[in-house]
Each structure stands twice: as structure tokens, then as C-alpha cells.
Design a protein around this motif. Structure first.
Motif, PDB file in Angstrom:
ATOM      1  N   GLY A   1      -3.131   0.436   7.644  1.00  0.00           N
ATOM      2  CA  GLY A   1      -3.994   1.619   7.683  1.00  0.00           C
ATOM      3  C   GLY A   1      -5.435   1.373   7.283  1.00  0.00           C
ATOM      4  O   GLY A   1      -6.258   2.291   7.343  1.00  0.00           O
TER       5      GLY A   1
ATOM      6  N   CYS B   1      -5.175  -2.650   3.187  1.00  0.00           N
ATOM      7  CA  CYS B   1      -3.829  -2.772   3.732  1.00  0.00           C
ATOM      8  C   CYS B   1      -3.907  -3.107   5.214  1.00  0.00           C
ATOM      9  O   CYS B   1      -4.864  -2.767   5.901  1.00  0.00           O
ATOM     10  CB  CYS B   1      -3.003  -1.521   3.481  1.00  0.00           C
TER      11      CYS B   1
ATOM     12  N   HIS C   1      -6.521   1.011   4.358  1.00  0.00           N
ATOM     13  CA  HIS C   1      -6.835   1.656   3.085  1.00  0.00           C
ATOM     14  C   HIS C   1      -7.326   0.603   2.100  1.00  0.00           C
ATOM     15  O   HIS C   1      -6.743  -0.466   2.000  1.00  0.00           O
ATOM     16  CB  HIS C   1      -5.585   2.352   2.518  1.00  0.00           C
TER      17      HIS C   1
ATOM     18  N   CYS D   1       0.853  -1.189   0.000  1.00  0.00           N
ATOM     19  CA  CYS D   1       0.000   0.000   0.000  1.00  0.00           C
ATOM     20  C   CYS D   1       0.894   1.247   0.000  1.00  0.00           C
ATOM     21  O   CYS D   1       2.055   1.179   0.413  1.00  0.00           O
ATOM     22  CB  CYS D   1      -0.885  -0.019   1.231  1.00  0.00           C
TER      23      CYS D   1
ATOM     24  N   CYS E   1       0.978   3.479   1.984  1.00  0.00           N
ATOM     25  CA  CYS E   1       1.402   3.812   3.347  1.00  0.00           C
ATOM     26  C   CYS E   1       2.552   2.916   3.809  1.00  0.00           C
ATOM     27  O   CYS E   1       3.081   3.077   4.902  1.00  0.00           O
ATOM     28  CB  CYS E   1       0.233   3.707   4.319  1.00  0.00           C
TER      29      CYS E   1
HETATM   30 ZN   LIG Z   1      -2.298   1.642   3.553  1.00  0.00          ZN
END
Ligand SMILES: [Zn+2]
Length: 485
Positions: A333, A330, A335, A309, A311
Motif C-alpha cells: 500500500g 509497505c 504506507h 504493515c 494493511c
Molecule cells: Zn501498508
């Protein structure tokens, strides 16, 4: 190992050496049981026990520095010819430090004394090869040797130490004697190993076997558990015994097991190759990403545990949207991103690379050779250091041994990593060299595709602007991975 020396020349009289100590073996296997075992061994060897020596090491931490009066008395008596054989439960009972070992070599060479152990291999100390082996054993952590012996029953342990089969049901790939290969089964087993390394799932293989009517040696169907057990046994690498649960360094664990008297299933004529295959397989089959949600077939999405991801966290299958579309989420996070368009793009890039580069993507066959040579060299150095340490005339200290090992360990690990990467490259065999590489790739199951993608590209899901409905290829970064030069 030990057996032959016994049959050649067993002197008539023996002494038994017993030691009780703070370590696990010493505590659990008290002197009485040690003595029983040693007496049984004496009987088997046909020698008469004429003396018993017992030291007590339990007292205090200084024990390791303390002299063992009975041990010294025994050495003295042996020199006068009171007995010709010394029996102990393990070599670790007899020898606490590599240094003491030299006294034993002197006894063997100059006084013809034989050493026999209930639960560890014996070496003929009158030959240089035997001394070399025994020195290496003595230089190793004796605790490790003793640990192994604790887990096995005594007779079984003796068989294992001699590289023999401990019996039971016929092992897959071998005849009833456990020694002779059955070519048809051997080929199947080796083929399964290769396919697993290339990324096929265990389920796809044993399902094929079941469909073809090929049963286990007990006559039952294959399942995830008995297949795994069969394919991962050290027997296939030409070793006897078991790998302790929780093992992380498979190569090291394998090295500790005695070499088998049967040819390894993974490469009957090449023990090194068989061991390499086994180690690569262990790494692959114990890969934590394969075990999420209960096993090898759990990867719903091809990029699960493979894509990263934006992040920095790893992407996994993250359920479905309200409209039942799969998505990645992910780990760190939370996401999310719709999976379909991302996977489609990644597959397209991989297909393009496969078709344009084809066989050039395959690892060169010679790639493994220099790595294996280097590995052998590094290991020889480690053994040499251990042998030097065991030789008092060399002046090689424990500190020097430690420094040498600390220097060699990361190098050995690096070479093993590179070998594992090469095994990953083998996922491309049968794909990159197919008439249509992309078609061959797309025909494979999700497990194999995942390995191929991982070998060829690095995928990062970038942050997508909010509110955009259609898929923007710019929001996925796909970087080609260099192939082994
Ligand atoms: Zn992420």
C-alpha cells in the motif's frame, strides 16, 4: 559401487543394449554414440562384445506399453550363456519399468549375468544389498537419473557416480587429493556455516578472512561470489556433483547426489548432521529477502522484510523523508512510517526479553534429535514403499506407491520446516547465554539483529492517526513469539 563388482568377476563376453527413444537422452545421445560409449566401457572392463541389441521406442505414445523385441531376445540369449555381461549407457536405457528389473535380477542370480552402465552406477544383483539399492534406483523416476547424466561428461559422470573427486584446483578445507581434511580450514569453514546460520552476513565473514590474510586455494582474496560458491558446495555435505539451478527442494536435490568418498566438511563424522547444516544454509542463503538490492548487505533497516504493515503487506526500507530520516514503506500500500522510533522500541523490547529470560530462550540441545529420528523414519517408509513396488511378489501397485508418497510428502516437509526453525533459534547462541544478553545483541550487525528479532517477536506497524508528530508506542504491536518448548 559398480567398480568393485567388475574387478571381482568380469565374464569374458558381453552384449551391448541400445535404445533410442523420445526422451532427451534418447534423442540427443543417438545409438551410435551410445554404442561408442558402451564399447569403450567393454574395453575398460576387458570383455569382448559378441552381440548388440537395439530397440527403437520412438514410435508413438503407446511405446511404453509396447514390448521391446530385441530386449526380450537379449534376455533369452543371456540365459543360454551366450554372454556374461550386459552393457548399456544408463540403467534407464535398459530398464523402462521397475517390473522389467525383476527379469534382470533373475539373470544375475540364476545365470550369473553382470550389468554395467556407462553413466549410472552398477549394483551387484547377486547380493541382497545390491538388489535393494538397484530396486530403489529402478523405482525412482529413471528420467531424473538420465537428466543428471546428460549434464556431465561421461568420464566425469562415472567418477561422480562412484563418489570420487573429479579433480581440479584443491578444494578449500581439503588436501590436494580432494579427500583428506585440512583441520584448520575445516574449522574455519564450519565456523562460517554456523555464523551464517546464526545471521551473520557473508561479507562480514570473508572480510575477516581477507584481513587475516587467509586466501582462497587459488591464492586470491575472498569475495561474495567465491565465498558463496565454496560454502554452498554439496561437497561440504559429503555429496558429489552439483545442484541444478532453480532447485527449490534442497533436501531432495541433495539426496539425488552420490555420497562422497571424502568426509563432509560440515561434520566429518556425521553425514546426517552435515546434510542438515547444508540444507539449512541453502535455505538461508537463497532467502529472497537477502537478495533484494543486490546482496546480503542491502538491509538498511533492521525491520526491512520483517515487520508487517497494518494493511497486511510486508514493510521494507522506503527511502528517506525530506529531513533525511529513514522510513519504512509497505510493499502493497505504500504506507510509510519513520523507522528510528519503531526500531528503537523493538530493540528495547527484545533487549528486555533477552535480559529477563536469558539462556531459557535457547533451543534445548535435544530438540533436533526427535525431529531427525522422525525424518529418518518417514524417509525409510518412502524407500520401503519404493522397494515393495519394485518387488512383483508384493502386489504393491503404482497407484499405491503414489498414494503412499502423497501421504508422506507433507509430513516430511513439516519436519524439515521445524528443523529450519530450530536453526533460526541458533541465532540466539552466544547472545542469550552472554553475560549481558542485551549488550551482546546490540553489538551485532543488522543482519544478525534482524534474525534475533524475528525469532523473538512479531512486529506490526499499526495505522497512526494523521497529524501526530511525536511517536506513540501504541502504534506498534510487538507480540512475543513462543520459544520451542
Ligand atoms: Zn501498508
Amino acid at each position: 559401487m559398480g567398480r568393485t563388482t567388475v574387478e571381482v568377476a568380469a565374464p569374458r563376453t558381453a552384449a551391448i543394449y541400445l535404445r533410442i527413444s523420445e526422451d532427451r537422452e534418447g534423442r540427443e545421445l543417438g545409438v551410435t554414440r551410445q554404442q561408442q560409449h558402451c564399447r569403450q566401457l567393454a574395453k575398460r572392463l576387458g570383455v569382448k562384445v559378441v552381440a548388440i541389441f537395439t530397440d527403437n521406442d520412438i514410435s508413438a505414445a503407446a511405446a511404453s506399453q509396447k514390448e521391446r523385441p530385441e530386449y526380450l531376445r537379449m534376455i533369452r540369449d543371456a540365459k543360454t550363456g551366450l554372454f556374461g555381461t550386459i552393457i548399456a549407457y544408463t540403467s534407464g536405457r535398459l530398464t523402462r519399468a521397475p517390473r522389467e528389473f525383476e527379469g534382470q535380477i533373475d539373470l544375475a542370480r540364476n545365470h550369473g549375468v553382470l550389468f554395467q552402465f556407462v553413466a549410472s552406477p552398477s549394483f551387484d544383483l547377486t547380493t541382497s544389498a545390491g538388489r535393494m539399492m538397484a530396486r530403489m534406483m529402478a523405482a525412482k523416476d529413471t528420467g531424473e537419473v538420465e537428466d543428471i547424466s546428460e549434464r556431465q561428461s561421461d568420464r566425469k559422470q562415472q567418477l561422480i557416480a562412484n563418489g570420487e573427486w573429479t579433480g581440479g584446483r584443491r578444494p578449500f578445507g581439503y588436501d590436494d587429493d580432494g579427500l583428506t581434511l585440512r583441520p584448520a580450514e575445516q574449522e574455519r569453514g564450519l565456523d562460517a556455516a554456523k555464523r551464517l546460520l546464526a545471521g551473520d552476513s557473508a561479507r562480514s565473514i570473508f572480510t575477516e578472512w581477507n584481513v587475516a590474510g587467509m586466501t582462497t586455494t587459488a591464492g586470491g582474496p575472498w569475495d561474495g561470489s567465491n565465498f558463496r560458491q565454496m560454502i554452498l558446495r554439496p561437497r561440504n555435505a559429503g555429496r558429489v556433483g552439483k545442484i541444478p539451478p532453480g532447485t527449490k527442494d534442497f533436501r531432495k536435490a541433495l539426496d539425488k547426489l552420490p555420497k562422497s568418498r571424502w568426509p563432509p566438511l560440515f561434520a566429518p563424522d556425521d553425514r546426517q548432521a552435515a546434510e542438515d547444516t547444508w540444507v539449512a544454509l541453502m535455505i538461508k542463503m537463497t532467502d529472497p529477502t537477502r537478495q533484494k538490492n543486490g546482496g546480503a548487505t542491502s538491509l538498511v533497516l533492521v525491520g526491512s522484510h520483517l515487520y508487517t504493515c497494518w494493511c497486511g503487506s510486508i514493510a521494507r526500507s522506503g527511502g528517506t523523508t525530506a529531513s533525511k530520516q529513514s522510513r519504512y514503506m509497505c510493499k502493497g500500500g505504500g504506507h510509510t512510517r519513520l523507522a528510528g522510533p519503531v526500531d528503537e522500541l523493538v530493540r528495547a523490547v527484545v533487549c528486555a526479553r533477552l535480559d529477563s529470560q536469558g539462556v531459557r530462550l535457547l533451543p534445548k540441545t535435544g530438540d533436533r534429535e526427535p525431529l531427525l529420528k522422525r525424518l529418518a523414519l518417514l524417509k525409510a517408509r518412502a524407500e520401503e514403499a519404493a522397494a515393495l513396488f519394485g518387488d512383483p511378489e508384493s502386489g504393491f501397485t503404482a497407484e499405491q506407491l503414489k498414494v503412499t508418497n502423497a501421504r508422506l510428502k507433507p509430513k516430511i516437509e513439516e519436519v524439515e520446516r521445524e528443523l529450519a526453525q530450530l536453526a533460526d533459534g541458533s541465532a540466539l547462541e552466544g547472545i542469550a547465554d552472554a553475560p549481558s544478553p542485551s549488550a551482546a545483541f546490540l553489538a551485532k550487525g543488522i543482519e544478525r539483529q534482524r534474525v534475533i528479532i524475528g525469532a523473538l517477536v512479531e512486529v506490526t506497524i499499526l495505522k497512526a492517526p494523521r497529524g501526530r508528530r511525536d511517536f506513540d508506542p501504541e502504534t506498534v504491536r510487538i507480540v512475543p513469539r513462543p520459544r520451542p518448548a
